[in-house]
Design a protein around this motif. Structure first.
Motif, mmCIF file in Angstrom:
data_model
loop_
_atom_site.group_PDB
_atom_site.id
_atom_site.type_symbol
_atom_site.label_atom_id
_atom_site.label_comp_id
_atom_site.label_asym_id
_atom_site.label_seq_id
_atom_site.Cartn_x
_atom_site.Cartn_y
_atom_site.Cartn_z
ATOM 1 N N UNK A 88 -14.272 1.505 38.927
ATOM 2 C CA UNK A 88 -14.392 0.342 39.810
ATOM 3 C C UNK A 88 -13.485 -0.785 39.334
ATOM 4 N N UNK A 89 -12.866 -1.473 40.289
ATOM 5 C CA UNK A 89 -11.919 -2.538 39.955
ATOM 6 C C UNK A 89 -12.486 -3.888 40.405
ATOM 7 N N UNK A 90 -12.603 -4.816 39.470
ATOM 8 C CA UNK A 90 -13.084 -6.158 39.773
ATOM 9 C C UNK A 90 -12.123 -7.178 39.166
ATOM 10 N N UNK A 91 -12.183 -8.407 39.678
ATOM 11 C CA UNK A 91 -11.390 -9.481 39.103
ATOM 12 C C UNK A 91 -12.072 -9.965 37.828
ATOM 13 N N UNK A 92 -11.433 -9.802 36.665
ATOM 14 C CA UNK A 92 -12.087 -10.137 35.396
ATOM 15 C C UNK A 92 -12.350 -11.626 35.212
ATOM 16 N N UNK A 93 -11.572 -12.478 35.915
ATOM 17 C CA UNK A 93 -11.735 -13.920 35.752
ATOM 18 C C UNK A 93 -12.838 -14.487 36.646
ATOM 19 N N UNK A 94 -13.428 -13.634 37.483
ATOM 20 C CA UNK A 94 -14.538 -14.042 38.343
ATOM 21 C C UNK A 94 -15.844 -13.473 37.799
ATOM 22 N N UNK A 95 -16.946 -14.095 38.146
ATOM 23 C CA UNK A 95 -18.244 -13.591 37.706
ATOM 24 C C UNK A 95 -18.611 -12.342 38.491
ATOM 25 N N UNK A 96 -19.592 -11.612 37.974
ATOM 26 C CA UNK A 96 -20.077 -10.446 38.698
ATOM 27 C C UNK A 96 -20.565 -10.832 40.081
ATOM 28 N N UNK A 97 -21.269 -11.950 40.170
ATOM 29 C CA UNK A 97 -21.800 -12.417 41.448
ATOM 30 C C UNK A 97 -20.676 -12.781 42.411
ATOM 31 N N UNK A 98 -19.656 -13.471 41.923
ATOM 32 C CA UNK A 98 -18.532 -13.848 42.783
ATOM 33 C C UNK A 98 -17.785 -12.622 43.306
ATOM 34 N N UNK A 99 -17.578 -11.629 42.437
ATOM 35 C CA UNK A 99 -16.938 -10.394 42.873
ATOM 36 C C UNK A 99 -17.720 -9.742 43.997
ATOM 37 N N UNK A 100 -19.037 -9.638 43.837
ATOM 38 C CA UNK A 100 -19.863 -8.970 44.844
ATOM 39 C C UNK A 100 -19.925 -9.766 46.144
ATOM 40 N N UNK A 101 -19.946 -11.092 46.058
ATOM 41 C CA UNK A 101 -19.960 -11.918 47.268
ATOM 42 C C UNK A 101 -18.693 -11.668 48.084
ATOM 43 N N UNK A 102 -17.547 -11.635 47.406
ATOM 44 C CA UNK A 102 -16.286 -11.369 48.114
ATOM 45 C C UNK A 102 -16.288 -9.987 48.753
ATOM 46 N N UNK A 109 -22.125 -3.619 57.626
ATOM 47 C CA UNK A 109 -23.581 -3.573 57.608
ATOM 48 C C UNK A 109 -24.247 -4.688 56.837
ATOM 49 N N UNK A 110 -23.468 -5.535 56.175
ATOM 50 C CA UNK A 110 -24.043 -6.657 55.435
ATOM 51 C C UNK A 110 -24.113 -7.875 56.355
ATOM 52 N N UNK A 111 -25.302 -8.419 56.528
ATOM 53 C CA UNK A 111 -25.494 -9.623 57.331
ATOM 54 C C UNK A 111 -24.797 -10.793 56.650
ATOM 55 N N UNK A 112 -23.835 -11.388 57.320
ATOM 56 C CA UNK A 112 -23.019 -12.432 56.700
ATOM 57 C C UNK A 112 -23.837 -13.665 56.311
ATOM 58 N N UNK A 113 -24.966 -13.856 56.946
ATOM 59 C CA UNK A 113 -25.804 -14.997 56.615
ATOM 60 C C UNK A 113 -26.739 -14.749 55.445
ATOM 61 N N UNK A 114 -26.752 -13.501 54.966
ATOM 62 C CA UNK A 114 -27.674 -13.143 53.879
ATOM 63 C C UNK A 114 -26.946 -12.568 52.671
ATOM 64 N N UNK A 119 -26.600 -9.945 47.351
ATOM 65 C CA UNK A 119 -25.964 -9.816 46.040
ATOM 66 C C UNK A 119 -27.006 -9.967 44.933
ATOM 67 N N UNK A 120 -27.893 -10.918 45.089
ATOM 68 C CA UNK A 120 -28.970 -11.107 44.109
ATOM 69 C C UNK A 120 -29.836 -9.856 44.005
ATOM 70 N N UNK A 121 -30.103 -9.238 45.144
ATOM 71 C CA UNK A 121 -30.945 -8.032 45.191
ATOM 72 C C UNK A 121 -30.288 -6.861 44.468
ATOM 73 N N UNK A 122 -28.996 -6.608 44.750
ATOM 74 C CA UNK A 122 -28.348 -5.443 44.145
ATOM 75 C C UNK A 122 -28.103 -5.656 42.652
ATOM 76 N N UNK A 123 -27.866 -6.893 42.239
ATOM 77 C CA UNK A 123 -27.725 -7.165 40.804
ATOM 78 C C UNK A 123 -29.029 -6.853 40.076
ATOM 79 N N UNK A 154 -24.303 -2.421 48.398
ATOM 80 C CA UNK A 154 -24.276 -3.575 49.307
ATOM 81 C C UNK A 154 -24.567 -3.183 50.757
ATOM 82 N N UNK A 155 -24.022 -2.063 51.184
ATOM 83 C CA UNK A 155 -24.210 -1.626 52.561
ATOM 84 C C UNK A 155 -25.437 -0.778 52.782
ATOM 85 N N UNK A 156 -26.359 -0.771 51.817
ATOM 86 C CA UNK A 156 -27.601 0.023 51.880
ATOM 87 C C UNK A 156 -27.319 1.485 52.215
ATOM 88 N N UNK A 157 -26.537 2.156 51.391
ATOM 89 C CA UNK A 157 -26.170 3.544 51.679
ATOM 90 C C UNK A 157 -27.332 4.506 51.459
#
Length: 243
Positions: A88-102, A109-114, A119-123, A154-157
């Motif tokens: 998996x590839x993530x931006x190292x200068x961003x937090x785990x939460x910021x990476x997942x939000x992006x 399938x992810x509700x943009x308002x939630x 992200x809090x749930x999957x973490x 994230x997409x509830x697979x």
């Protein structure tokens, strides 16, 4: 419990520049199963995983996910599929939460308002809720793998494909990864296909097996179907690969 067919691989072959990578590969995978897709390095595992996730097309054959042909209806077939292909590839200068939000913003399938709640749930599911605000550059390899699974969730697979997920992990990282896979399978009834060349690391989690060598399947079945000739899966694997 009645199981449904999640994955159908039918006579898949792949040639690259005239070289055979896969030859007539066929197998099925059913709901709530954990299947180990195993073979030596260079046996064609990653090529097939890339075909299953729509990254490349086969030379011949077809793949059906939940009855949908991936070549003809790729978006629909992959709608409830999560995958980690290679590392998996993530931006190292961003937090785990910021990476997942992006990533959540571009995940079907992810509700943009939630997004923040998702992200809090999957973490929490992958055991990283206390490290979500830390930069990914400070994460261990095992934590990055768990963050990768958080991304896949994230997409509830209903079906997750993992390509060599334990590569480079230390014993603790491997143990945590195994426990996470078992938990997701039991509590969320997620079906897994896990590609690896490490039989021992998968033996405690997998219900079924597909063994591949030189682009062809050499054995598939349940652990209990090994018979009396072999004491364990690793012995059978070594025996088959040496034929």
């Amino acid at each position: 419990m009645n199981k449904t067919k999640v994955l159908e691989v039918k006579n898949i072959s792949k040639k690259v520049k005239g070289k055979r990578i896969l030859e007539d590969v066929s197998f099925d995978l059913y709901s709530s199963d954990i299947c180990g897709f195993v073979g030596p390095n260079g046996s064609g595992k990653t090529t097939l995983i890339r075909i299953l996730t729509g990254l490349i097309h086969p030379t011949k054959g077809a793949v059906f996910i939940n009855g949908k042909n991936i070549n003809e209806r790729q978006a629909s077939a992959l709608q409830n599929v999560g995958a980690i292909v290679e590392s998996p590839i993530f931006f190292p200068y961003m937090t785990g939460k910021q990476n997942l939000i992006n990533l959540a913003r571009i995940t079907h399938g992810v509700n943009k308002g939630e997004i923040k709640e998702k992200v809090k749930e999957v973490l929490k599911v992958v055991g990283l809720e206390d490290r979500g605000n830390d930069k990914v550059g400070s994460y261990s390899l095992g934590m990055k793998q768990r963050l990768g699974i958080a991304q896949a969730l994230l997409g509830e697979p209903r079906f997750i494909i993992l390509d060599e997920p334990s590569n480079g992990l230390d014993p603790l990282g491997m143990k945590q990864l195994r426990e996470l896979i078992l938990s997701l399978n039991k509590n969320k009834e997620i079906t897994f296909l896990i590609s690896s060349h490490l039989i021992k690391e998968l033996e405690v989690v997998c219900h079924s097996w597909v063994m591949i060598n030189k682009g062809s399947i050499v054995w598939q079945g349940k652990s209990r179907e090994l018979g009396d000739k072999y004491e364990d899966l690793e012995q059978k694997f070594i025996g088959l690969m040496s034929q």
